[in-house]
Enzyme design. Structure first.
Site, short mmCIF file in Angstrom:
data_model
loop_
_atom_site.label_atom_id
_atom_site.label_comp_id
_atom_site.label_asym_id
_atom_site.label_seq_id
_atom_site.Cartn_x
_atom_site.Cartn_y
_atom_site.Cartn_z
CG ASP A 83 50.26 56.03 14.75
OD1 ASP A 83 50.65 55.47 15.98
OD2 ASP A 83 49.56 55.68 14.30
NE ARG A 108 50.49 58.25 11.30
CZ ARG A 108 51.67 57.75 11.01
NH1 ARG A 108 52.04 56.67 10.35
NH2 ARG A 108 52.84 58.72 11.20
NE ARG A 153 49.62 52.07 6.08
CZ ARG A 153 50.10 52.52 7.47
NH1 ARG A 153 50.46 53.88 7.49
NH2 ARG A 153 49.89 51.82 8.20
CG HIS A 182 55.75 52.94 5.85
ND1 HIS A 182 55.31 53.55 7.18
CD2 HIS A 182 54.69 53.56 4.98
CE1 HIS A 182 54.49 54.41 7.09
NE2 HIS A 182 53.86 54.56 6.14
CB CYS A 276 59.31 54.74 12.33
SG CYS A 276 58.63 53.32 11.32
#
Length: 283
Positions: A83, A108, A153, A182, A276
């Site tokens: 990611d 992550r 998040r 997000h 992103c």
């Protein structure tokens, strides 16, 4: 005989002139892209992912930015961090200072230090965060305010920490739909003082805040939000947007913007789109 006065001719409202502003972006080539775990509703490891196609689509996104005259810098991808392609999550950079990322999921976690090291090596002042946040995934910067998402998040405490460090007012917005985990999946800045967003992604109070702050916002439908049409990047005139978001593309064009459709369908298997993949380096 009664004479009916001639009707006054009607004139369509003028489409405003839009000015594109030069941008400096950081991206990460998805050489190690895969969907091997599930940390959002878009991810299905059993469906697999085509890494070669992901790279091809990412290259087309990068080429779109370059064709618009923007600068694109690259961070080296790290094996085992599929990611890392989603560079927006790596930090928030405003005025040459970077507020680092601290990821919510252990898969992550190593991305935050990797992006911080890249930024420090290029002269940015970087603050290591004390609170969980995922960079520009949940912090979107306008001229006079930073909009900050929470609910999935990023902790509200990180909003306060970023405000203290960057000296910019931060407005908290609560996300309520797991598909839009997000802020940058549900809203994007169009200009320095206006946005586009999907109202259904936000709590009632946050919708009221957005209505008050941005009475002339471009509103997206659920159908366009569901193909991550709001995970878009605007330079004030050109809007790089997922090609499937046809309705939103039309609304943007009607508002005087120039949509630049791209296909990132492979990266969307991990819940990502143009934004992103794009961290803005504001100096």
């Amino acid at each position: 005989m009664t004479v009916t006065p001639a009707m006054e001719p009607t004139t369509a409202p003028a489409i405003p002139e839009r000015t594109a502003l030069h941008r400096r972006f950081l991206m990460c080539r998805p050489e190690h892209f895969t969907v091997s775990y599930a940390i959002n509703p878009w991810m299905d490891p059993s469906a697999g992912a085509d890494a070669d196609l992901a790279v091809k689509q990412w290259e087309e996104l990068r080429a779109a930015y370059l064709s618009l005259g923007h600068d694109v810098e690259l961070i080296d991808p790290i094996p085992g961090l599929p990611d890392m392609v989603f560079a927006a999550n790596g930090a928030l950079v405003v005025g040459g200072r970077a507020y680092g990322a601290r990821f919510a999921h252990p898969e992550r976690a190593a991305e935050g230090p990797a992006y911080a090291a890249w930024l420090r090596a290029r002269g940015f002042e970087v603050m290591d965060p004390s609170h969980t946040n995922e960079g520009e995934g949940d912090f979107l910067t306008l001229d006079h305010v930073i909009l900050a998402g929470t609910g999935f998040r990023t902790e509200v405490a990180a909003h306060q920490e970023a405000q203290e460090y960057l000296g910019r007012p931060v407005v908290t917005l609560r996300l309520v739909d797991p598909r839009f985990y997000h802020l940058d999946t549900a809203l994007f800045p169009l200009t320095g003082d206006n946005v586009a967003y999907y109202p259904g992604a936000f709590s009632p109070g946050s919708r009221a805040v957005l209505e008050r702050l941005f009475p002339h916002a471009v509103l997206a439908t659920e159908a366009d939000a569901a193909v991550l049409g709001l995970n878009a990047v605007s330079d004030g005139r050109n809007v790089v947007i997922n090609a499937e978001a046809a309705g939103l593309t039309g609304s943007l064009r009607a508002a005087g913007f120039h949509p630049v459709p791209v296909d990132l369908s492979e990266l969307r298997k991990a819940g990502g789109g143009p934004k992103c993949c794009t961290l803005e380096l504001r100096t």
